[in-house]
Write a protein that holds these residues in place. Structure first.
Motif, PDB file in Angstrom:
ATOM      1  N   ASN A  36     -30.510 -98.363 -33.063  1.00 50.11           N
ATOM      2  CA  ASN A  36     -31.291 -98.919 -34.186  1.00 50.11           C
ATOM      3  C   ASN A  36     -30.343 -99.289 -35.336  1.00 50.11           C
ATOM      4  N   PRO A  56     -35.478 -92.828 -40.809  1.00 45.50           N
ATOM      5  CA  PRO A  56     -37.065 -93.249 -41.464  1.00 45.50           C
ATOM      6  C   PRO A  56     -37.300 -94.862 -41.092  1.00 45.50           C
ATOM      7  N   LEU A  57     -38.389 -94.915 -40.862  1.00 44.34           N
ATOM      8  CA  LEU A  57     -38.882 -96.325 -40.434  1.00 44.34           C
ATOM      9  C   LEU A  57     -38.466 -97.501 -41.363  1.00 44.34           C
ATOM     10  N   GLU A  58     -38.269 -97.209 -42.555  1.00 51.27           N
ATOM     11  CA  GLU A  58     -37.927 -98.485 -43.522  1.00 51.27           C
ATOM     12  C   GLU A  58     -36.423 -98.939 -43.417  1.00 51.27           C
ATOM     13  N   TYR A  59     -35.754 -98.207 -42.420  1.00 49.14           N
ATOM     14  CA  TYR A  59     -34.404 -98.480 -41.972  1.00 49.14           C
ATOM     15  C   TYR A  59     -34.368 -99.532 -40.928  1.00 49.14           C
ATOM     16  N   ASN A  60     -35.378 -99.533 -39.951  1.00 42.90           N
ATOM     17  CA  ASN A  60     -35.400 -99.924 -38.732  1.00 42.90           C
ATOM     18  C   ASN A  60     -34.727-101.468 -38.780  1.00 42.90           C
ATOM     19  N   ASP A  61     -34.858-102.023 -39.756  1.00 41.63           N
ATOM     20  CA  ASP A  61     -34.608-103.709 -39.824  1.00 41.63           C
ATOM     21  C   ASP A  61     -33.219-103.809 -40.525  1.00 41.63           C
ATOM     22  N   CYS A  62     -32.616-102.818 -40.622  1.00 41.89           N
ATOM     23  CA  CYS A  62     -31.325-102.850 -41.201  1.00 41.89           C
ATOM     24  C   CYS A  62     -30.154-102.587 -40.167  1.00 41.89           C
TER      25      CYS A  62
END
Length: 287
Positions: A36, A56-62
């Motif tokens: 990821n 955490p989910l907020e880092y999924n697009d990083c």
């Protein structure tokens, strides 16, 4: 316990997934096969990650994460520094360090509560700053005398002796506490191989200089290595004989020289004089 059983336990013991049924577990395993986070930037290095880590989910697009490098120094020798981080006082840092390590350790078990752990971060310093080399963690209070829970050397710093330094440092902490120590079990095969190498070097160095007899208990008290680890290492080196029903250490000089030559380099040594924490042999209870 077999390696296969250990692997299955490590796969299941992931935070929040203990109760998954077989189908859900397969779905989870399929999802986590894909990384990821592609890269991390840490000090002067941009490092490609190896495995999935449940950030955490907020880092999924990083695709790349940036990590801070600073905490409390307890040891400095030359260009090397060791920093101690209390998981209770620095919870976010401890959790982030665990998430970060999971990017490079396939079987690492993640714990949501880092309050019970101390983290020791090794850094290489120059005139620009201090750069993380690796770290180990340990429980503050272990009934099993474990002095290490997790250990990692970053890919750019591997094969330079830092791993052996990180193995040696917990034993110096055990000496300071007046205890014997051992790494958390079960150890993976590679981990056991590295520890066996460390134990071999320490024991051979002592036996080479030894004048007279010494017992396994006396060795254990001297070097803070658990008696069972000493015994198994000496048995593997064929330095134990049984006489009148008792185990006797037989340090033949020629055999010792042969083993020392085969063992190769011992890695970087911990200079106790460079740390006030290690110089003071005090039993401290850290809450």
């Amino acid at each position: 316990m077999t390696c296969h059983q250990k692997r299955k336990i490590d796969e299941i013991r992931v935070e929040g997934h203990e109760e998954l049924d077989a189908a859900s577990l397969r779905e989870h395993e399929e999802f986590t096969k894909v990384k990821n986070i592609a890269t991390i930037e840490f000090g002067r290095y941009e490092i490609e990650t190896w495995y999935f880590s449940p950030f955490p989910l907020e880092y999924n697009d990083c695709s790349k994460l940036f990590f801070c490098e600073f905490c409390d120094e307890i040891y400095r020798s030359g260009t090397l520094s060791m920093f101690e981080v209390d998981g209770k006082k620095n919870k976010v840092y401890g959790q982030n360090l665990c998430y970060w390590a999971k990017l490079f350790l396939d079987r690492k078990t993640l714990y949501s509560d880092v309050n019970l752990f101390l983290f020791y971060v090794l850094r290489e310093c120059d005139n620009r700053g201090c750069y993380m080399v690796g770290y180990f963690s340990k429980e503050k209070h272990s009934e099993e005398s474990y002095n290490l829970d997790c250990i990692l050397t970053l890919p750019p710093y591997q094969r330079k002796g830092y791993g052996k330094f990180l193995i040696a440092f917990p034993y110096e902490l055990s000496k300071k506490e007046g205890k014997v120590g051992t790494p958390e079990r079960p150890l993976p095969d590679l981990g056991m191989l590295r520890y066996r190498g460390y134990w071999t070097h320490v024991l051979l160095d002592i036996l080479k200089k030894l004048k007279g007899n010494i017992s396994i208990k006396e060795l254990s008290d001297m070097i803070a290595i658990k008696a069972e680890d000493i015994l198994s290492t000496l048995q593997g080196l064929e330095l134990i004989q049984y006489r009148k029903g008792q185990q006797v250490i037989c340090p033949d000089p020629k055999v010792l020289d042969c083993h020392l030559k085969a063992a190769g380099r011992g890695g970087l040594e911990v200079d106790v004089s460079k740390s006030e924490l290690l110089r003071q042999k005090i039993g401290v209870c850290i809450s």
